[in-house]
Design a protein around this motif. Structure first.
Motif, PDB file in Angstrom:
ATOM      1  N   TYR A  99       3.666 -34.995  51.444  1.00 32.43           N
ATOM      2  CA  TYR A  99       3.311 -34.617  50.338  1.00 32.43           C
ATOM      3  C   TYR A  99       4.172 -35.486  48.955  1.00 32.43           C
ATOM      4  N   PHE A 100       3.275 -35.699  48.519  1.00 32.58           N
ATOM      5  CA  PHE A 100       4.165 -36.619  46.724  1.00 32.58           C
ATOM      6  C   PHE A 100       3.103 -36.741  45.872  1.00 32.58           C
ATOM      7  N   CYS A 101       3.989 -36.866  44.647  1.00 30.03           N
ATOM      8  CA  CYS A 101       2.354 -35.879  43.378  1.00 30.03           C
ATOM      9  C   CYS A 101       2.509 -37.967  42.946  1.00 30.03           C
ATOM     10  N   MET A 102       1.929 -38.305  41.937  1.00 28.47           N
ATOM     11  CA  MET A 102       0.770 -39.743  41.789  1.00 28.47           C
ATOM     12  C   MET A 102       0.145 -39.384  40.204  1.00 28.47           C
ATOM     13  N   ASN A 103       1.033 -40.431  39.418  1.00 29.05           N
ATOM     14  CA  ASN A 103      -0.883 -40.372  37.822  1.00 29.05           C
ATOM     15  C   ASN A 103      -1.462 -40.958  38.616  1.00 29.05           C
ATOM     16  N   ASN A 104      -2.640 -40.835  37.973  1.00 33.56           N
ATOM     17  CA  ASN A 104      -3.370 -41.544  38.017  1.00 33.56           C
ATOM     18  C   ASN A 104      -4.148 -42.639  37.363  1.00 33.56           C
ATOM     19  N   ARG A 105      -4.527 -44.020  37.216  1.00 29.93           N
ATOM     20  CA  ARG A 105      -3.938 -44.654  36.083  1.00 29.93           C
ATOM     21  C   ARG A 105      -6.085 -44.266  35.506  1.00 29.93           C
ATOM     22  N   LEU A 106      -6.738 -43.312  35.928  1.00 33.72           N
ATOM     23  CA  LEU A 106      -8.240 -43.798  35.468  1.00 33.72           C
ATOM     24  C   LEU A 106      -8.405 -42.935  35.334  1.00 33.72           C
ATOM     25  N   GLY A 107      -7.047 -41.267  34.604  1.00 30.02           N
ATOM     26  CA  GLY A 107      -6.541 -40.254  33.887  1.00 30.02           C
ATOM     27  C   GLY A 107      -7.758 -40.024  33.262  1.00 30.02           C
ATOM     28  N   LEU A 108      -7.875 -39.140  32.652  1.00 24.13           N
ATOM     29  CA  LEU A 108      -9.301 -38.915  31.400  1.00 24.13           C
ATOM     30  C   LEU A 108      -8.226 -38.601  30.049  1.00 24.13           C
ATOM     31  N   ARG A 109      -7.617 -38.744  30.185  1.00 27.06           N
ATOM     32  CA  ARG A 109      -5.730 -38.515  28.991  1.00 27.06           C
ATOM     33  C   ARG A 109      -5.821 -40.048  28.680  1.00 27.06           C
ATOM     34  N   TYR A 110      -5.912 -41.193  29.695  1.00 26.39           N
ATOM     35  CA  TYR A 110      -5.689 -42.276  29.141  1.00 26.39           C
ATOM     36  C   TYR A 110      -7.151 -42.753  28.051  1.00 26.39           C
ATOM     37  N   PHE A 111      -8.186 -41.766  28.471  1.00 28.92           N
ATOM     38  CA  PHE A 111      -9.325 -42.682  28.420  1.00 28.92           C
ATOM     39  C   PHE A 111      -8.712 -42.065  26.791  1.00 28.92           C
ATOM     40  N   CYS A 112      -8.812 -40.622  26.449  1.00 32.68           N
ATOM     41  CA  CYS A 112      -8.354 -39.984  25.303  1.00 32.68           C
ATOM     42  C   CYS A 112      -7.563 -40.513  24.877  1.00 32.68           C
ATOM     43  N   GLY A 120       3.861 -48.698  27.594  1.00 29.36           N
ATOM     44  CA  GLY A 120       3.976 -47.997  26.461  1.00 29.36           C
ATOM     45  C   GLY A 120       2.993 -48.738  25.669  1.00 29.36           C
ATOM     46  N   GLN A 121       1.203 -48.529  26.056  1.00 28.19           N
ATOM     47  CA  GLN A 121       0.698 -50.182  26.069  1.00 28.19           C
ATOM     48  C   GLN A 121      -0.860 -48.755  26.444  1.00 28.19           C
ATOM     49  N   CYS A 122      -1.794 -48.181  25.123  1.00 26.20           N
ATOM     50  CA  CYS A 122      -3.190 -47.655  25.908  1.00 26.20           C
ATOM     51  C   CYS A 122      -3.934 -48.892  26.353  1.00 26.20           C
ATOM     52  N   PHE A 123      -4.297 -48.017  27.481  1.00 22.05           N
ATOM     53  CA  PHE A 123      -6.066 -48.995  28.012  1.00 22.05           C
ATOM     54  C   PHE A 123      -4.839 -49.711  29.316  1.00 22.05           C
ATOM     55  N   ASP A 124      -3.589 -49.823  28.809  1.00 22.64           N
ATOM     56  CA  ASP A 124      -2.764 -50.673  30.600  1.00 22.64           C
ATOM     57  C   ASP A 124      -3.168 -50.262  31.875  1.00 22.64           C
ATOM     58  N   GLY A 125      -3.061 -49.271  32.457  1.00 22.16           N
ATOM     59  CA  GLY A 125      -4.046 -48.476  33.232  1.00 22.16           C
ATOM     60  C   GLY A 125      -4.825 -48.718  33.749  1.00 22.16           C
ATOM     61  N   ILE A 126      -6.186 -48.449  33.304  1.00 23.55           N
ATOM     62  CA  ILE A 126      -7.385 -48.386  32.871  1.00 23.55           C
ATOM     63  C   ILE A 126      -8.055 -50.209  33.207  1.00 23.55           C
ATOM     64  N   ASP A 127      -7.241 -50.999  32.598  1.00 21.36           N
ATOM     65  CA  ASP A 127      -7.426 -52.536  33.096  1.00 21.36           C
ATOM     66  C   ASP A 127      -7.007 -52.692  34.035  1.00 21.36           C
ATOM     67  N   ASN A 128      -6.237 -51.731  34.887  1.00 20.05           N
ATOM     68  CA  ASN A 128      -5.711 -52.033  35.913  1.00 20.05           C
ATOM     69  C   ASN A 128      -4.141 -52.806  36.070  1.00 20.05           C
ATOM     70  N   TYR A 129      -3.688 -52.842  34.931  1.00 22.05           N
ATOM     71  CA  TYR A 129      -2.389 -53.920  34.065  1.00 22.05           C
ATOM     72  C   TYR A 129      -3.189 -55.376  34.649  1.00 22.05           C
ATOM     73  N   ARG A 130      -3.827 -55.534  33.740  1.00 24.29           N
ATOM     74  CA  ARG A 130      -4.366 -57.109  33.816  1.00 24.29           C
ATOM     75  C   ARG A 130      -3.895 -58.091  32.980  1.00 24.29           C
ATOM     76  N   MET A 131      -3.763 -57.511  31.623  1.00 23.53           N
ATOM     77  CA  MET A 131      -2.677 -58.232  30.374  1.00 23.53           C
ATOM     78  C   MET A 131      -1.524 -57.620  30.123  1.00 23.53           C
ATOM     79  N   ALA A 132      -0.914 -56.271  31.287  1.00 21.68           N
ATOM     80  CA  ALA A 132       0.193 -55.285  31.344  1.00 21.68           C
ATOM     81  C   ALA A 132       1.686 -56.692  31.685  1.00 21.68           C
TER      82      ALA A 132
END
Length: 751
Positions: A99-112, A120-132
């Motif tokens: 068992y393990f837990c994970m954050n979802n980079r496409l989680g609703l909280r990040y679209f909100c 510490g930036q908005c949308f980096d995970g959604i963007d798959n860290y392309r800019m980060a």
């Protein structure tokens, strides 16, 4: 506080049944105290840090294998997930599970609008860290993955079968787990309370979106986090859904577990909670004996067991009923109200005085959230709390409030106030809601949890502001929403709107800015007045010369009014936002100087701790306790402002009738030599934040009975964030308005 936080976080794993005699291997930093949880449950568990894993691997043989391995934390901070999983695989028995837990980079909280926990930036995970992490010099601090990415990596590592549980609201506060083939059968508004890494950047109300995600097959793909169950032999737990209330502590905390077989279990988070479950079963049996339909259940082995009910929850049923037929909805609410009154013997009947029925036993959770509707019959579950000699009106108020929670469409079809009036709740509504809040505060541990929750909870006022910013250029935003008083020096001010927002503006700013006219689109308002200002039709503005006036739109749906004013050729307008703080005209507060005092032959004044102080209260039957509070406050501040609750405010918030009318109470307060100003507290500006916005005081003084109240401590935090504070004074114990009123009423009865 840390113990409470750990208790909450154990909800991720604590529900899992470990076979007798099996050992659990925990890998990672055990910040959640899982080893202690398993020890408390009698399950052997060992913990290894990531750095110790190579030592663990070097020493193991074919006997050193585990049925359960749990990865606790920090793996998202490592570059290669496969490098972590592959070495651990030999430690797992063939029938075992990882068992393990994970954050979802496409989680609703990040679209909100929430910020990425690692960058510490908005949308980096959604963007798959392309800019980060797009440059070689970027330092890797961690990253999130999507469900598909982790599934692919786990399959490559050698796991033949995977089961994902969507976790809401997040890993730090795991209240709900939903297996990937299971969907909620209830509206999550009012059930899920979102948490964020950076609430200030959020611009959407997350919980309002879940129904649409469910309907469109996107619920699991956009979950904020997952618990992943990995199997080598293809077998998995049959658990479909878990609800966890670990924040309530050992005695009250429960897991509600739904199995694929149709079995529903209620399991205490610790052995200390077994007696609580036994009493829940007794409560259900007592309700059934009084003719109240309940879901049949049994208590055995420290758990409650029942069959899964395939029927709509009470909240969803009532909502859909109102959408279809208003009269049927009212009839259903009447049936529900009758069940509340039927649930117990009556200590006192309804005398028509607003007090309602007093129940011998008040079933606090006899509400739409805790029932199904089976063949049109309300059928109850989860009746945990019974309070002796309890007002039925508290439970009836909860019935109405919960039925309407977060649903603006219901309010449009049939205002909640109609129901509150229908069941005689309006007169003392403030009292019923306060009693409900106080009970929930204690049960939900809101005092200890305040510091845990507050930094991560969304401010709905900030959400509204963030939405506004997105829609306009910087210059437009400045003109429309920030510089609303710009250019008023030689112009008349017109307020557009006659509702709550207009009242808020007039109450808060009308004494600083003269308002020439109120205009409103509702014909019923024309010819009347608002706070003494005449209301006219908007067409009246066509008669005024352009450039001679400015319009301040005080309506939530301001876009249509903007278009209307544009059509009139009116360009000079701004929008009032009641959640925002606007510049105030400076108050002229004169404090005698040392020189002035010495010229009159008095002792030089001591420098006081605060400049402007504020006290709010009813001050009914003015007594020595009030006087002592004013004296203590004046000893600490140069200038004391007192807000006095209006008669209407007393009725609404205190649920009682003042003995002395407002006009007399405020004059008595003004006559006190320790008070420099006394004003009516407007109903629309009744809170601490509104008072601070009005007066910009340095300190608010309050009675010590609120010193541990989470709501008041939240307001204290707000003041301290704005350079002010709150000081609590002990009351004069031998005297209070309540005691005086009780004595008067007693003497009247004796006569």
């Amino acid at each position: 506080m840390n113990d409470v936080r750990k208790e909450i976080q154990t909800g991720l794993f604590g529900w899992i049944d470990i076979p007798d005699g099996e050992h659990v291997l925990l890998i990672g930093r055990d910040q959640w105290g899982m080893a202690e949880v398993f020890k408390r449950l009698g399950i052997p568990a060992v913990v290894f840090s990531w750095n110790d894993v190579p030592i663990l691997l070097d020493g193991h043989n074919h006997h050193d294998k585990y049925s359960i391995i749990m990865l606790l934390s920090d793996w998202e901070k490592k570059n290669d997930f496969l490098d972590i999983i592959r070495p651990i695989l030999p430690l797992l028995k063939k029938h075992g599970r990882l068992y393990f837990c994970m954050n979802n980079r496409l989680g609703l909280r990040y679209f909100c609008g929430d910020q990425d926990p690692y960058t510490g930036q908005c949308f980096d995970g959604i963007d798959n860290y392309r800019m980060a992490y797009g440059k070689k010099e970027d330092v890797f601090r961690g990253r999130m993955y999507s469900q598909a990415e982790v599934r692919s990596m786990l399959q490559e590592a050698g796991f033949s079968s995977l089961k994902f549980y969507s976790v809401l609201p997040d890993l730090e506060h795991p209240a709900f787990l939903f297996a990937e083939d299971y969907l909620p059968n209830e509206d999550l508004v009012g059930r899920v309370f979102p948490f964020y890494h950076h609430p200030a950047s959020v611009f959407l109300e997350e919980e309002q979106l879940y129904s649409s995600l469910i309907e469109n097959g996107m619920f699991h793909a956009m979950a904020n986090a997952y618990l992943v169950e990995c199997s080598l032999d293809g077998s998995h737990s049959d658990v479909e859904h878990v609800t966890c209330s670990a924040e309530r502590g050992d005695e009250y905390g429960l897991y509600t577990i739904i199995h694929a077989s149709g079995l529903v279990e209620k399991k205490p988070i610790s052995p200390a909670g077994e007696e609580r479950l036994r009493s829940v079963q007794a409560n259900m049996e007592a309700l059934s004996a009084r003719g109240i339909a309940v879901v049949p259940s049994t208590f055995a082995e420290g758990r409650i067991r029942m069959d899964f009910v395939k029927a709509p929850m009470g909240t969803a049923y009532l909502r859909d009923l109102l959408y279809q037929d208003k009269e049927q909805f009212l009839a259903a609410m009447d049936r529900f109200a009758a069940l509340i009154l039927q649930s117990s013997e009556h200590v006192r009947e309804d005398a028509g005085d607003g007090e309602g029925v007093l129940l011998a036993k008040g079933y606090f959770d006899l509400v739409p959230l805790n029932c199904f509707v089976v063949d049109g019959q309300f059928t109850f579950i989860d009746q945990e709390f019974v309070i002796p000699n309890y007002p039925a009106n508290v439970i009836l108020t909860r019935m109405v409030d919960i039925a309407y929670t977060g649903n603006k469409e219901m309010q449009k079809i049939l205002p909640m106030e109609t129901l509150l009036d229908r069941y005689g709740l309006t007169r003392y509504l403030g009292r019923w809601r306060r009693m409900s809040y106080e009970f929930l505060r204690d049960i939900r541990n809101l005092g200890p949890l305040r510091k845990v929750y507050e930094p991560h909870q969304r401010n709905d006022q900030q959400v509204f502001v963030n939405r506004q910013r997105i829609n306009y250029t910087e210059a437009e935003y400045q003109r429309l929403f920030q510089d609303i008083f710009a250019g008023l020096e030689e112009k008349k001010l017109v307020v557009f709107g006659a509702g709550r927002w207009a009242q808020r503006f007039i109450d808060g700013y009308g004494h600083e800015h003269e308002i020439a006219l109120v205009v409103d689109n509702q014909k019923a308002h024309w010819g009347k007045s608002l706070r003494g200002i005449p209301i006219a039709a908007p067409e009246e503005l066509k008669k005024w010369p352009q450039g001679s006036f400015k319009v301040l739109i005080c309506i939530k749906g301001y876009q249509s009014v903007m278009r209307q004013l544009d059509a009139y050729g009116v360009k000079d307008y701004s929008i009032f936002d009641p959640t925002r703080e606007y510049p105030r005209k400076p108050r002229k507060i004169v404090v005698p100087s040392v020189q002035t005092v010495q010229e009159h032959g008095a002792e030089p004044p001591k420098k006081k701790k605060y400049h402007v102080g504020y006290i709010a209260g009813v001050f009914d039957l003015f007594h020595v306790g009030h006087l002592n509070m004013f004296r203590r406050a004046k000893e600490q501040c140069d200038y004391l402002i007192v807000g006095v609750v209006s008669d209407e405010g007393v009725r609404k918030n205190k649920g009682v009738e003042p003995f002395i009318p407002f006009a007399e109470r405020v004059e008595i307060v003004r006559a006190c030599r320790y008070v420099d100003e006394a004003h009516e507290i407007p109903l629309t500006y009744a809170g601490t934040r509104e008072a601070w916005s009005l007066y910009h005081f340095d300190v608010q003084f309050s009675g010590s009975d609120y010193e541990e109240d989470p709501a008041w401590l939240t307001e204290k935090d707000y003041l301290e964030q704005h350079g002010a504070t709150m000081v609590f004074f002990p009351y004069t114990k031998q005297t209070s308005s309540t005691k005086i009123k009780a004595l008067i009423n007693q003497q009247l009865k004796e006569k």
